[in-house]
Scaffold this motif. Structure first.
Motif, PDB file in Angstrom:
ATOM      1  N   THR A 254       7.815  -2.480   4.732  1.00  0.00           N
ATOM      2  CA  THR A 254       7.076  -1.327   4.110  1.00  0.00           C
ATOM      3  C   THR A 254       7.814  -1.602   2.487  1.00  0.00           C
ATOM      4  OG1 THR A 254       9.032   0.043   4.819  1.00  0.00           O
ATOM      5  CG2 THR A 254       7.147   0.096   5.987  1.00  0.00           C
ATOM      6  N   GLY A 257       5.541  -4.082  -0.072  1.00  0.00           N
ATOM      7  CA  GLY A 257       4.176  -3.456  -0.739  1.00  0.00           C
ATOM      8  C   GLY A 257       4.610  -2.468  -1.737  1.00  0.00           C
ATOM      9  N   LEU A 258       5.440  -1.571  -1.439  1.00  0.00           N
ATOM     10  CA  LEU A 258       5.936  -0.379  -2.266  1.00  0.00           C
ATOM     11  C   LEU A 258       6.705  -0.905  -3.354  1.00  0.00           C
ATOM     12  CD1 LEU A 258       7.185   2.052   0.639  1.00  0.00           C
ATOM     13  CD2 LEU A 258       4.981   2.026  -0.597  1.00  0.00           C
ATOM     14  N   PHE A 261       3.978  -2.065  -5.693  1.00  0.00           N
ATOM     15  CA  PHE A 261       3.174  -0.823  -6.310  1.00  0.00           C
ATOM     16  C   PHE A 261       3.886  -0.356  -7.357  1.00  0.00           C
ATOM     17  CE2 PHE A 261       1.932   3.635  -6.122  1.00  0.00           C
ATOM     18  CZ  PHE A 261       0.561   3.378  -6.139  1.00  0.00           C
ATOM     19  N   ARG A 296       2.599   6.035  -0.382  1.00  0.00           N
ATOM     20  CA  ARG A 296       3.093   5.459   0.704  1.00  0.00           C
ATOM     21  C   ARG A 296       2.229   5.446   1.938  1.00  0.00           C
ATOM     22  NH1 ARG A 296       9.562   6.048   2.928  1.00  0.00           N
ATOM     23  NH2 ARG A 296       9.158   4.633   5.076  1.00  0.00           N
ATOM     24  N   TRP A 299      -0.282   2.578   2.418  1.00  0.00           N
ATOM     25  CA  TRP A 299       0.486   1.196   2.864  1.00  0.00           C
ATOM     26  C   TRP A 299       0.703   1.199   4.229  1.00  0.00           C
ATOM     27  CZ3 TRP A 299       0.644  -3.416   1.940  1.00  0.00           C
ATOM     28  CH2 TRP A 299       1.703  -4.303   2.219  1.00  0.00           C
ATOM     29  N   GLU A 300       1.081   2.453   4.896  1.00  0.00           N
ATOM     30  CA  GLU A 300       1.712   2.432   6.196  1.00  0.00           C
ATOM     31  C   GLU A 300       0.613   2.768   7.377  1.00  0.00           C
ATOM     32  OE1 GLU A 300       4.868   5.143   5.975  1.00  0.00           O
ATOM     33  OE2 GLU A 300       6.285   3.562   5.507  1.00  0.00           O
ATOM     34  N   ARG A 309      -4.943  -3.785   4.074  1.00  0.00           N
ATOM     35  CA  ARG A 309      -3.867  -3.081   3.969  1.00  0.00           C
ATOM     36  C   ARG A 309      -3.478  -3.279   2.509  1.00  0.00           C
ATOM     37  NH1 ARG A 309      -0.154  -0.872   7.530  1.00  0.00           N
ATOM     38  NH2 ARG A 309      -0.765  -2.317   9.067  1.00  0.00           N
ATOM     39  N   ILE A 310      -3.202  -4.601   2.151  1.00  0.00           N
ATOM     40  CA  ILE A 310      -2.879  -4.911   0.856  1.00  0.00           C
ATOM     41  C   ILE A 310      -3.871  -4.366  -0.481  1.00  0.00           C
ATOM     42  CG2 ILE A 310      -2.235  -6.859  -0.907  1.00  0.00           C
ATOM     43  CD1 ILE A 310      -0.996  -8.225   1.658  1.00  0.00           C
ATOM     44  N   LEU A 313      -3.805  -0.390  -1.096  1.00  0.00           N
ATOM     45  CA  LEU A 313      -2.645  -0.200  -1.979  1.00  0.00           C
ATOM     46  C   LEU A 313      -2.768  -0.732  -3.187  1.00  0.00           C
ATOM     47  CD1 LEU A 313      -0.107   1.398  -1.873  1.00  0.00           C
ATOM     48  CD2 LEU A 313       1.183  -0.654  -1.257  1.00  0.00           C
TER      49      LEU A 313
END
Length: 526
Positions: A254, A257-258, A261, A296, A299-300, A309-310, A313
């Motif tokens: 997780t 990606g965060l 971002f 978030r 993303w999850e 998913r990418i 976000l």
């Protein structure tokens, strides 16, 4: 120069150094160092855990992510499950978590490290295990940061007689900083692994010991869980940040990606024109972190593919929407409420390596806080990932058998003109995102050398509290309070803010820095 290595302990780094001097490449050195970390950093990681690696091979001209994190086991849950609560004293706060055989997820570390050796290494696995076996037999010295961790996890290390004996001296007192401790049982198991190969951990003698222990004591891991465990090779997330390309792991990370971002939000803010860790700079970081937590769930949430998913976000439309929100907040609008997320595993460590050919590896591993026992007849400790509430948001033991758990870990790579220029990662639960983010920004936005980028004070914003590490002037803390922040002042640098172990290319050569917050060390191998 044969290469550089940064790790969470000088003894861990020395194992990688030894392999580089013996002609090994970056993968060889990283694998040897990870096995050594199971002894030198045993309160941070162990052989029964999981990990993520980002790997680059010069000949293949390719970077990829190796996912060898832990899986949900398939055993039947019965009233006899060994799954019980302990309380750790973090002073002044206390933390409850669950340990025991029923807290153990299917481990992936041996499978992952063995695959790295087969596919990217040059030396036999048996050779790569030699430093760890020697350290386990001859002993390792506990560092002060690890003593700090050991003390507040003491209830776990006292939970069963076997693990208590492993970490206590003959007079019953606890292992202390500066003192040596040996792990003869683990040395024997590493010897078995060296002789039998990786199948010993999935189908051979070590696997049989784990399965017998699980069956006898109320665990959930089955024969098929170990035999059928699969590592995954993934395409990394790629973003640009001020003309620098960054690579992160996608799910089950997780964190990757965060972090990506947050950086994309901050790209619209001219941080370089701000005073470093001044009020404006800290506010920009804090609000970007706040908005990342708000985003978030995007993303999850489940997705039909990683690209979906990418895209949702990090796609231009979503990034622009959140950049507008950031701009309005920094212009004086009240920020939105930040959602709360459960605490995540804190006991994590990282290793970064680059060799003379330019091959690189960044690998982050964890076993949670340890499950509080030693596998019967061995020297092996296991993870307690199923005792971490954040990894099972729908409740304990509710994930489907075989499901890969998620993790905040995020080994990270920076590229310039297509060439690696920095490899880094961190431990530290959710704070590892802030640690990696600030090290990256310090290098790119502020042009800092790596040593300074890693060891300047950090900030962290989460759960409505702005944490400021020791060294940030009081006047700035007061200025942030005047803006409405609830500020928690820390007196010194502290491992709470992560442990960023990194290597970077600067002034024509590679340098290595291990974060002092977690007893880290960097070695440049001639």
């Amino acid at each position: 120069m044969k290469g550089v290595i940064a790790a969470g302990d000088a003894q861990t780094a020395a194992a990688g150094e030894e392999i580089l001097k013996r002609g090994g490449n970056a993968a060889d050195a990283a694998i040897a160092a990870v096995f050594a970390s199971f002894i030198a950093e045993s309160v941070m990681t162990n052989i029964g855990g999981g990990g993520l690696a980002i790997v680059g091979d010069v000949e293949r001209d390719k970077a990829e992510v190796y996912d060898f994190f832990v899986d949900m086991p398939s055993g039947e849950i019965t009233p006899k499950i060994d799954f019980h609560e302990v309380t750790s004293d973090y002073s002044p706060a206390q933390d409850s978590l669950y340990i025991g055989r029923g807290s153990v997820a299917v481990p992936g570390l041996v499978a992952g490290l063995s695959a790295l050796a087969d596919e990217h290494g040059t030396l036999p696995l048996k050779t790569l295990l030699e430093p760890a076996i020697r350290m386990a037999r001859e002993g390792v010295t506990l560092s002060a940061p690890q003593e700090y961790v050991f003390e507040f996890l003491l209830p776990i290390y006292e939970d069963t007689p076997e693990i208590n004996a492993m970490y206590k001296k003959r007079d019953g007192s606890a292992w202390c900083a500066g003192e040596k401790n040996t792990f003869p049982g683990l040395a024997e198991n590493l010897d078995q692994l060296a002789e039998e190969g990786p199948l010993s951990f999935s189908q051979g003698s070590i696997a049989r010991a784990i399965l017998a222990d699980q069956k006898a004591h109320g665990g959930l891991i089955t024969e098929s869980d170990l035999a059928n465990y699969k590592i995954r090779r993934l395409e990394p997330i790629r973003i640009s940040y001020h003309e620098t390309e960054l690579l992160f792991p996608a799910m089950p990370s997780t964190g990757g990606g965060l972090i990506a971002f947050t950086l994309k939000l901050l790209e619209s803010v001219d941080l370089a024109q701000m005073a470093h860790l001044g009020v404006d700079h800290i506010q920009a970081l804090a609000e970007a972190m706040r908005l990342t937590n708000i985003a978030r769930p995007l993303w999850e949430a489940s997705a039909s593919s990683e690209q979906e998913r990418i895209g949702r976000l990090l796609g231009d439309k979503n990034i622009q929407l959140y950049r507008q929100k950031l701009d309005t907040i920094l212009s004086g609008e009240s920020p939105p409420s930040e959602p709360l997320f459960p605490r995540e595993p804190d006991h994590t460590t990282h290793i970064s390596v680059v060799d003379e050919a330019g091959n690189f590896v960044g690998v982050t591993t964890t076993a949670g806080e340890s499950a509080g026992f030693v596998v019967d007849g061995t020297g092996i400790c296991m993870n307690n990932m199923l005792g971490e509430a954040d990894l099972e948001p729908q409740g304990f033991h509710t994930l489907a058998p075989g499901a890969r758990l998620t993790t905040m870990m995020s080994p990270t790579l920076l590229l310039q003109d297509g060439k690696p220029r920095m490899v880094l990662g961190s431990g530290g639960s959710s704070r590892l995102r802030a640690a990696i983010l600030q090290a990256v920004s310090n290098v790119i936005d502020f042009g800092m050398p790596l040593e300074k980028a890693v060891h300047l004070p950090r900030m962290y914003f989460g759960a409505g509290i702005l944490h400021l590490e020791g060294g940030i002037p009081e006047k700035r803390a007061q200025g942030l309070e005047e803006l409405g922040y609830k500020v928690n002042r820390w007196p010194d640098l502290n491992m709470y803010f992560g442990g960023t172990h990194a290597v970077a290319f600067e002034n024509g050569h590679w340098v290595a820095v291990g974060d002092r917050r977690r007893g880290g060390a960097g070695i440049e191998v001639e």
